[in-house]
Scaffold this motif. Structure first.
Motif, PDB file in Angstrom:
ATOM      1  N   ALA A   1     -16.837  14.310   7.458  1.00 43.70           N
ATOM      2  CA  ALA A   1     -17.605  13.329   8.233  1.00 43.70           C
ATOM      3  C   ALA A   1     -18.787  12.803   7.424  1.00 43.70           C
ATOM      4  N   ASN A   2     -19.581  11.936   8.074  1.00 48.03           N
ATOM      5  CA  ASN A   2     -20.921  11.540   7.609  1.00 48.03           C
ATOM      6  C   ASN A   2     -20.966  10.926   6.222  1.00 48.03           C
ATOM      7  N   ALA A   3     -19.896  10.255   5.811  1.00 47.75           N
ATOM      8  CA  ALA A   3     -19.881   9.457   4.579  1.00 47.75           C
ATOM      9  C   ALA A   3     -19.805  10.271   3.303  1.00 47.75           C
ATOM     10  N   TYR A   4     -19.418  11.546   3.393  1.00 50.70           N
ATOM     11  CA  TYR A   4     -19.263  12.354   2.193  1.00 50.70           C
ATOM     12  C   TYR A   4     -17.823  12.261   1.680  1.00 50.70           C
ATOM     13  N   LEU A   5     -17.469  13.048   0.665  1.00 50.32           N
ATOM     14  CA  LEU A   5     -16.260  12.782  -0.114  1.00 50.32           C
ATOM     15  C   LEU A   5     -15.001  12.614   0.732  1.00 50.32           C
ATOM     16  N   VAL A   6     -14.757  13.528   1.662  1.00 49.87           N
ATOM     17  CA  VAL A   6     -13.520  13.442   2.438  1.00 49.87           C
ATOM     18  C   VAL A   6     -13.447  12.119   3.184  1.00 49.87           C
ATOM     19  N   GLN A   7     -14.537  11.713   3.831  1.00 46.99           N
ATOM     20  CA  GLN A   7     -14.520  10.449   4.558  1.00 46.99           C
ATOM     21  C   GLN A   7     -14.498   9.255   3.614  1.00 46.99           C
ATOM     22  N   GLN A   8     -15.028   9.411   2.420  1.00 41.96           N
ATOM     23  CA  GLN A   8     -14.955   8.317   1.446  1.00 41.96           C
ATOM     24  C   GLN A   8     -13.502   7.944   1.151  1.00 41.96           C
ATOM     25  N   PHE A   9     -12.612   8.920   1.156  1.00 36.12           N
ATOM     26  CA  PHE A   9     -11.192   8.622   0.966  1.00 36.12           C
ATOM     27  C   PHE A   9     -10.625   7.822   2.137  1.00 36.12           C
ATOM     28  N   PHE A  10     -11.165   8.008   3.341  1.00 30.30           N
ATOM     29  CA  PHE A  10     -10.654   7.298   4.520  1.00 30.30           C
ATOM     30  C   PHE A  10     -10.972   5.806   4.491  1.00 30.30           C
ATOM     31  N   ALA A  11     -12.119   5.449   3.899  1.00 34.15           N
ATOM     32  CA  ALA A  11     -12.702   4.117   4.082  1.00 34.15           C
ATOM     33  C   ALA A  11     -12.316   3.157   2.963  1.00 34.15           C
ATOM     34  N   PRO A  12     -11.688   2.024   3.269  1.00 38.83           N
ATOM     35  CA  PRO A  12     -11.390   1.032   2.237  1.00 38.83           C
ATOM     36  C   PRO A  12     -12.629   0.543   1.493  1.00 38.83           C
ATOM     37  N   SER A  13     -13.794   0.626   2.117  1.00 34.19           N
ATOM     38  CA  SER A  13     -15.028   0.205   1.448  1.00 34.19           C
ATOM     39  C   SER A  13     -15.432   1.157   0.332  1.00 34.19           C
ATOM     40  N   ALA A  14     -14.893   2.370   0.330  1.00 37.28           N
ATOM     41  CA  ALA A  14     -15.198   3.364  -0.700  1.00 37.28           C
ATOM     42  C   ALA A  14     -13.969   3.755  -1.506  1.00 37.28           C
ATOM     43  N   ASN A  15     -12.795   3.378  -1.026  1.00 36.04           N
ATOM     44  CA  ASN A  15     -11.538   3.796  -1.642  1.00 36.04           C
ATOM     45  C   ASN A  15     -10.657   2.575  -1.887  1.00 36.04           C
ATOM     46  N   MET A  16     -10.595   2.175  -3.152  1.00 35.28           N
ATOM     47  CA  MET A  16      -9.746   1.045  -3.535  1.00 35.28           C
ATOM     48  C   MET A  16      -8.636   1.500  -4.492  1.00 35.28           C
ATOM     49  N   ARG A  17      -8.248   2.755  -4.364  1.00 35.15           N
ATOM     50  CA  ARG A  17      -7.230   3.319  -5.241  1.00 35.15           C
ATOM     51  C   ARG A  17      -5.858   2.690  -4.981  1.00 35.15           C
ATOM     52  N   THR A  18      -5.030   2.733  -6.000  1.00 31.62           N
ATOM     53  CA  THR A  18      -3.662   2.211  -5.877  1.00 31.62           C
ATOM     54  C   THR A  18      -2.622   3.298  -6.117  1.00 31.62           C
ATOM     55  N   ASP A  19      -3.091   4.566  -6.191  1.00 29.84           N
ATOM     56  CA  ASP A  19      -2.149   5.674  -6.362  1.00 29.84           C
ATOM     57  C   ASP A  19      -1.847   6.305  -5.007  1.00 29.84           C
ATOM     58  N   ASP A  20      -1.443   7.565  -4.996  1.00 25.49           N
ATOM     59  CA  ASP A  20      -1.050   8.235  -3.749  1.00 25.49           C
ATOM     60  C   ASP A  20      -2.220   8.535  -2.827  1.00 25.49           C
ATOM     61  N   TYR A  21      -3.446   8.242  -3.263  1.00 25.17           N
ATOM     62  CA  TYR A  21      -4.623   8.550  -2.450  1.00 25.17           C
ATOM     63  C   TYR A  21      -5.335   7.295  -1.947  1.00 25.17           C
ATOM     64  N   GLY A  22      -4.705   6.150  -2.039  1.00 25.35           N
ATOM     65  CA  GLY A  22      -5.328   4.919  -1.578  1.00 25.35           C
ATOM     66  C   GLY A  22      -4.315   3.951  -1.008  1.00 25.35           C
ATOM     67  N   GLY A  23      -4.820   2.976  -0.274  1.00 24.46           N
ATOM     68  CA  GLY A  23      -3.955   1.942   0.277  1.00 24.46           C
ATOM     69  C   GLY A  23      -3.578   2.210   1.714  1.00 24.46           C
ATOM     70  N   SER A  24      -2.461   2.840   1.951  1.00 21.96           N
ATOM     71  CA  SER A  24      -1.953   3.058   3.307  1.00 21.96           C
ATOM     72  C   SER A  24      -2.773   4.117   4.042  1.00 21.96           C
ATOM     73  N   ILE A  25      -2.627   4.146   5.350  1.00 22.56           N
ATOM     74  CA  ILE A  25      -3.264   5.177   6.171  1.00 22.56           C
ATOM     75  C   ILE A  25      -2.855   6.565   5.684  1.00 22.56           C
ATOM     76  N   GLU A  26      -1.578   6.740   5.451  1.00 21.42           N
ATOM     77  CA  GLU A  26      -1.079   8.041   5.025  1.00 21.42           C
ATOM     78  C   GLU A  26      -1.706   8.470   3.697  1.00 21.42           C
TER      79      GLU A  26
END
Length: 363
Positions: free
Chosen positions: A176-201
């Motif tokens: 929660a609270n904008a730290y690393l785990v939640q950073q992966f959730f948010a497109p504003s912090a996560n623009m990855r194109t591998d298995d950890y970015g893009g889709s909800i999953e």
């Protein structure tokens, strides 16, 4: 109808009541991350509450964000936390250590290795942070490689094992609270194109891998997670898909059999109701700013199995006794929240300490 003062099973433990001390950063650890000398007293003072969730505790050097926050990955850390857990256990309490990786919410001057912060993507949160030389702008973080993400999962696993060695009853993943785990959730912090970015999953993958690794290491019944769906602090924007990400995430985490999910509620009542239906074990609910007269309302309505409180527990070491007596509460002294000594930490007056009542105003 369940009462706040009824016992409840959470994971492998039976808690004496349904009240929870929410995790709160206090910045009073030693510079090497060992809990400070007053930490055992601070937590033991509050051991009448059903469950204590500790302040955010970094799982690695890279995980530290703020000054003088504790760690749980070295022998010194374990020894320090043993004093805390022993003191709480002597009072009959239960304690989960919250594992918090700050991710991009970090400054090199605050960490033991003085390295650039890490994150899903090289995007700054656009805010400042207090450092030894005053407030400085948080620099752009370094994007984690895929291999480094896998290593970070292992860092969480290692820290969870060390927490159990230190006598903790379990660990809570800070998602929660904008730290690393939640950073992966948010497109504003996560623009990855591998298995950890893009889709909800993909954006939920890191959280699920961390929870899976910890559960396999120490047992699902000693593993929990905190989430804050809809948080917009420090540049976090989960976008229109945010609610659906949490529906997917909670359903997947539920399959692991974790001890509880701890929701910091941001106001989406429909999503909260859906999470309640998707989650089949204990649900802890935190409503920031909840007034005293609303204590117990989510338990009474069936939305939660337990309720967590931050500032009221911080300022009232005898929080349970005050609720039972329908008493007034001490008001939290905000100037002593972070850093310092006993003032505003272990010296809040108890209900039956009238000589000390002058220290802080009553609300």
């Amino acid at each position: 109808m369940n009462s706040l003062f009824d016992s409840v099973r959470v994971g492998r433990h039976v808690l004496r009541n349904r009240l929870v001390m929410a995790p709160m950063t206090r910045s009073r650890a030693q510079f090497d991350g060992t809990p400070g000398e007053l930490a055992a007293e601070y937590y033991a003072q509050r051991a009448d509450i059903g469950l204590i969730v500790t302040e955010g505790t970094q799982p690695s050097d890279d995980g530290q964000g703020y000054l003088t926050t504790p760690g749980i990955y070295t022998d010194a850390h374990v020894a320090g936390w043993k004093e805390v857990t022993s003191a709480v256990r002597e009072k009959g309490g239960h304690l989960f250590i919250q594992l918090m990786h700050a991710g991009r919410m970090s400054h090199p001057d605050n960490t033991p290795h003085h390295r650039q912060g890490v994150a899903p993507s090289a995007i700054s949160p656009g805010t400042g942070m207090f450092t030894p030389t005053g407030t400085q702008e948080i620099p752009v973080p370094r994007a984690l490689s895929t291999n480094e993400i896998r290593q970070t999962v292992q860092d969480f696993r290692h820290a969870a094992r060390r927490a159990i060695e230190a006598g903790a009853d379990g660990v809570e993943i800070h998602g929660a609270n904008a730290y690393l785990v939640q950073q992966f959730f948010a497109p504003s912090a996560n623009m990855r194109t591998d298995d950890y970015g893009g889709s909800i999953e993909n954006r939920a993958r890191f959280a699920i891998e961390v929870a899976t690794a910890i559960a396999s290491e120490i047992g699902a019944e000693r593993t929990a997670i905190r989430l804050s769906p809809g948080t917009t602090m420090w540049g976090i924007d989960e976008g229109a898909e945010g609610p659906d990400l949490y529906r997917f995430l909670v359903a997947e985490l539920d399959k692991l059999g974790l001890a509880y999910v701890h929701i910091m509620h941001q106001g989406n009542e429909v999503l909260l109701s859906d999470i309640r239906k998707l989650w089949t074990r204990a649900l802890i609910l935190n409503r920031p700013g909840r007034p005293l007269e609303r204590v117990g309302s989510d338990l009474a309505s069936g939305l939660a199995d337990l309720e967590s409180y931050g500032q009221m527990v911080l300022a009232n070491p005898d929080f349970v006794a005050r609720l039972t007596a329908n008493s007034t509460m001490n008001e939290a002294n905000r100037t002593t929240f972070f850093g310092g000594d006993a003032r505003g930490y272990t010296d809040y007056p108890h209900l039956h300490d009238p000589a000390d009542a002058w220290r802080y105003p009553l609300c």
